[in-house]
Design an enzyme around this catalytic site. Structure first.
Site, PDB file in Angstrom:
ATOM      1  N   HIS A 167       8.457 -26.493   0.839  1.00 35.10           N
ATOM      2  CA  HIS A 167       7.688 -27.574   0.216  1.00 35.10           C
ATOM      3  C   HIS A 167       6.638 -26.991  -0.714  1.00 35.10           C
ATOM      4  O   HIS A 167       5.631 -27.628  -0.997  1.00 35.10           O
ATOM      5  CB  HIS A 167       7.035 -28.433   1.307  1.00 35.10           C
ATOM      6  CG  HIS A 167       8.038 -29.002   2.261  1.00 35.10           C
ATOM      7  ND1 HIS A 167       8.588 -30.260   2.106  1.00 35.10           N
ATOM      8  CD2 HIS A 167       8.648 -28.445   3.343  1.00 35.10           C
ATOM      9  CE1 HIS A 167       9.471 -30.471   3.066  1.00 35.10           C
ATOM     10  NE2 HIS A 167       9.528 -29.376   3.831  1.00 35.10           N
ATOM     11  N   GLU A 176       0.828  -1.206   0.000  1.00 32.64           N
ATOM     12  CA  GLU A 176       0.000   0.000   0.000  1.00 32.64           C
ATOM     13  C   GLU A 176       0.868   1.263   0.000  1.00 32.64           C
ATOM     14  O   GLU A 176       0.473   2.298  -0.526  1.00 32.64           O
ATOM     15  CB  GLU A 176      -0.927  -0.006   1.228  1.00 32.64           C
ATOM     16  CG  GLU A 176      -2.340   0.415   0.882  1.00 32.64           C
ATOM     17  CD  GLU A 176      -3.325   0.329   2.044  1.00 32.64           C
ATOM     18  OE1 GLU A 176      -2.925   0.401   3.215  1.00 32.64           O
ATOM     19  OE2 GLU A 176      -4.523   0.198   1.762  1.00 32.64           O
ATOM     20  N   LYS A 195     -13.884   1.206  -2.953  1.00 30.95           N
ATOM     21  CA  LYS A 195     -14.672   1.543  -1.757  1.00 30.95           C
ATOM     22  C   LYS A 195     -15.893   2.361  -2.153  1.00 30.95           C
ATOM     23  O   LYS A 195     -17.009   2.134  -1.702  1.00 30.95           O
ATOM     24  CB  LYS A 195     -13.833   2.426  -0.809  1.00 30.95           C
ATOM     25  CG  LYS A 195     -12.943   1.694   0.146  1.00 30.95           C
ATOM     26  CD  LYS A 195     -12.434   2.726   1.160  1.00 30.95           C
ATOM     27  CE  LYS A 195     -11.164   2.293   1.824  1.00 30.95           C
ATOM     28  NZ  LYS A 195     -10.540   3.361   2.600  1.00 30.95           N
TER      29      LYS A 195
HETATM   30  O1  PA5 Z   1      -3.146   1.656   5.993  1.00 32.28           O
HETATM   31  C1  PA5 Z   1      -4.244   2.162   5.890  1.00 32.28           C
HETATM   32  O2  PA5 Z   1      -4.427   3.392   5.990  1.00 32.28           O
HETATM   33  C2  PA5 Z   1      -5.486   1.312   5.648  1.00 32.28           C
HETATM   34  O3  PA5 Z   1      -5.163  -0.028   5.480  1.00 32.28           O
HETATM   35  C3  PA5 Z   1      -6.457   1.441   6.814  1.00 32.28           C
HETATM   36  O4  PA5 Z   1      -5.816   1.030   7.985  1.00 32.28           O
HETATM   37  C4  PA5 Z   1      -7.724   0.624   6.601  1.00 32.28           C
HETATM   38  O5  PA5 Z   1      -8.337   0.990   5.414  1.00 32.28           O
HETATM   39  C5  PA5 Z   1      -8.684   0.817   7.753  1.00 32.28           C
HETATM   40  O6  PA5 Z   1      -8.966   2.162   7.907  1.00 32.28           O
HETATM   41  P1  PA5 Z   1      -9.619   2.752   9.195  1.00 32.28           P
HETATM   42  O7  PA5 Z   1      -8.649   2.595  10.323  1.00 32.28           O
HETATM   43  O8  PA5 Z   1      -9.887   4.187   8.871  1.00 32.28           O
HETATM   44  O9  PA5 Z   1     -10.873   1.975   9.456  1.00 32.28           O
END
Ligand code: PA5
Length: 453
Positions: free
Chosen positions: A310, A281, A422
């Site tokens: 394996h 990410e 989303k």
């Molecule tokens: O790294 C990130 O920002 C995302 O993976 C968030 O942690 C994830 O989308 C969850 O978001 P939130 O904490 O706002 O629910």
């Protein structure tokens, strides 16, 4: 005190054809230094806060945790992505295998733990069937307070609590933004206990903020030790951070498009999952911060030794030479035990062999096998796996990843690529404000039955 080592012998040109030379290392360290400088500027401006997390004052949390630790049989953590992967990694590394199946006494009179991340009905329904509301405490974690999966799972848990417990407040704590978002508003209106996630702490950099610390404290995990391990990287580990960042940058430039993390411990399986989110990410970006197209990133892959010997090692050795592998090895394994192997002649070579020694020998064997196949590998060594060394591992990669990203001027702290899906989903759920996304989605999502067989 746990010592962390970084061994790049089998990524160096001295041993590996196409490996990094001393000259290249120095050049790439300069590139990494630029990333570090940019990171420091963001930290100084208050935009990025993770390096300060080891200074988190845990006094209030530990006080609050006393009640949860002693009065509840189950802890449900509600969150997803950066709000769940960190605590899962902590639980996996620190608590014994099969912890939830142990008796209350064997668990040290501490609650069992369940992570409600996905909205897979079978998962959450099972959790709610196993737990009893009167004996359960829930931590609801969402930085934005807006995440659909967390809202959906929490709605279900709320309903379950509502019909069974007298005072909801005694069963819930909320971890969210200090000022804004629907979850913050909800918590304020309902007088729920909260712990804030500061604006400068992004989801995947938040394991050592209340996001990871609150549930960890409720499980009796030594959070101060974890923070001390993390602090040791800032204090003594920056040279290791810069060297690893430089080596990864070098191999990225050499076209190694896959970055494999391979801990030789099942206790680091979830850590590898956490790493994949952090790497993927943060570094998978189409544009630089000044809007130029770059299409940057490599694909993180999670494996576990010896299991993947394996499985995926066949591909790593004989498939495309597009990978760099990072091993994590433990010098000493908890609960190590030797076997007799004297029950059958064919197994007599195992006589007196410790499982930990076998695992570590297999790690060395795999390092050698990859070297002969010209696959670069690095090894992070820990003398033991505990809260301290886990804190070190978290902080090591929390530094390495943004340094790599910032050295090429991408933003490692955003995730614009996850928004589209989303928003389409919100549109499909008829959420107010997402009407246009619904229309856009319906225009795109047209499938022809002729292509469905
Ligand atoms: O790294 C990130 O920002 C995302 O993976 C968030 O942690 C994830 O989308 C969850 O978001 P939130 O904490 O706002 O629910």
């Amino acid at each position: 005190m746990a010592k962390l080592t970084c061994d790049y012998n089998f990524a160096a040109s001295k041993n590996l054809l196409g490996g990094i030379s001393e000259e290249d290392l120095q050049a790439y360290k300069k590139k990494a230094a630029l990333g570090y400088e940019r990171l420091q500027a963001m930290v100084n401006d208050g935009k990025v806060g993770f390096p300060h997390l080891p200074k988190y004052d845990t006094t209030e949390l530990k006080e609050f945790a006393k009640d949860v630790k002693t009065n509840f049989n189950d802890l449900i953590v509600v969150g997803i992505g950066g709000s769940a992967l960190g605590i899962e990694a902590v639980v996996n590394a620190v608590l014994p295998y099969g912890y939830n199946a142990m008796s209350y006494t064997d668990r040290g009179c501490l609650p069992r733990v369940w992570v409600a991340d996905n909205v897979d009905p079978s998962k959450i329904q099972s959790i709610l069937k196993i737990c009893t509301p009167e004996d359960t405490f829930a931590v609801v974690i969402s930085k934005s307070g807006n995440t659909v999966e967390t809202a959906e799972n929490y709605s279900l848990i709320h309903e379950w609590f509502k019909s069974n417990v007298q005072d909801l407040k005694k069963h819930i704590v909320v971890v969210t933004d200090p000022n804004k978002g629907p979850l913050r508003e909800y918590a304020t209106q309902n007088n729920l206990k909260t712990f804030p996630i500061e604006a400068s702490i992004g989801g995947r950099f938040s394991v050592m903020s209340p996001v990871g610390l609150v549930p960890a404290a409720f499980l009796g995990i030594d959070i101060d030790k974890m923070l001390a391990g993390a602090a040791s990287i800032t204090d003594e580990g920056i040279e290791q951070v810069m060297t690893l960042a430089a080596i990864y940058l070098y191999f990225m430039d050499k076209g190694k498009s896959i970055n494999v993390l391979m801990p030789y411990s099942s206790r680091l399986d979830k850590f590898a999952e956490w790493f994949c989110q952090l790497w993927g990410e943060s570094l998978g970006k189409k544009y630089t911060m000044d809007g130029k197209e770059i299409t940057f990133g490599t694909t993180p892959v999670r494996t576990v030794g010896a299991i993947d010997q394996h499985s995926q090692i066949q591909l790593f050795r004989e498939g495309p030479l597009d990978k760099v592998v990072t091993f994590i090895g433990l010098e000493t394994h908890d609960n190590d035990v030797s076997v007799k192997g004297d029950f059958y002649e064919a197994f007599s070579y195992l006589n007196g062999l410790h499982l930990g020694k076998l695992l570590n020998s297999e790690l060395k064997a795999t390092e050698a096998a990859l070297l002969t196949s010209k696959v670069p590998s690095l090894k992070i060594g820990l003398n033991i796996l505990d809260e301290y060394s886990l804190g070190q591992l978290f902080m090591l990669f929390q530094y390495i990843v943004p340094i790599i990203g910032l050295s090429v001027n991408i933003n490692p702290f955003d995730q614009p690529g996850v928004e589209e899906a989303k928003e389409y989903a919100y549109g499909m759920m008829n959420r107010t404000g997402f009407e246009a996304k619904k229309t856009q989605f319906e225009e795109i999502y047209k499938k022809d039955d002729a292509f469905i067989i």
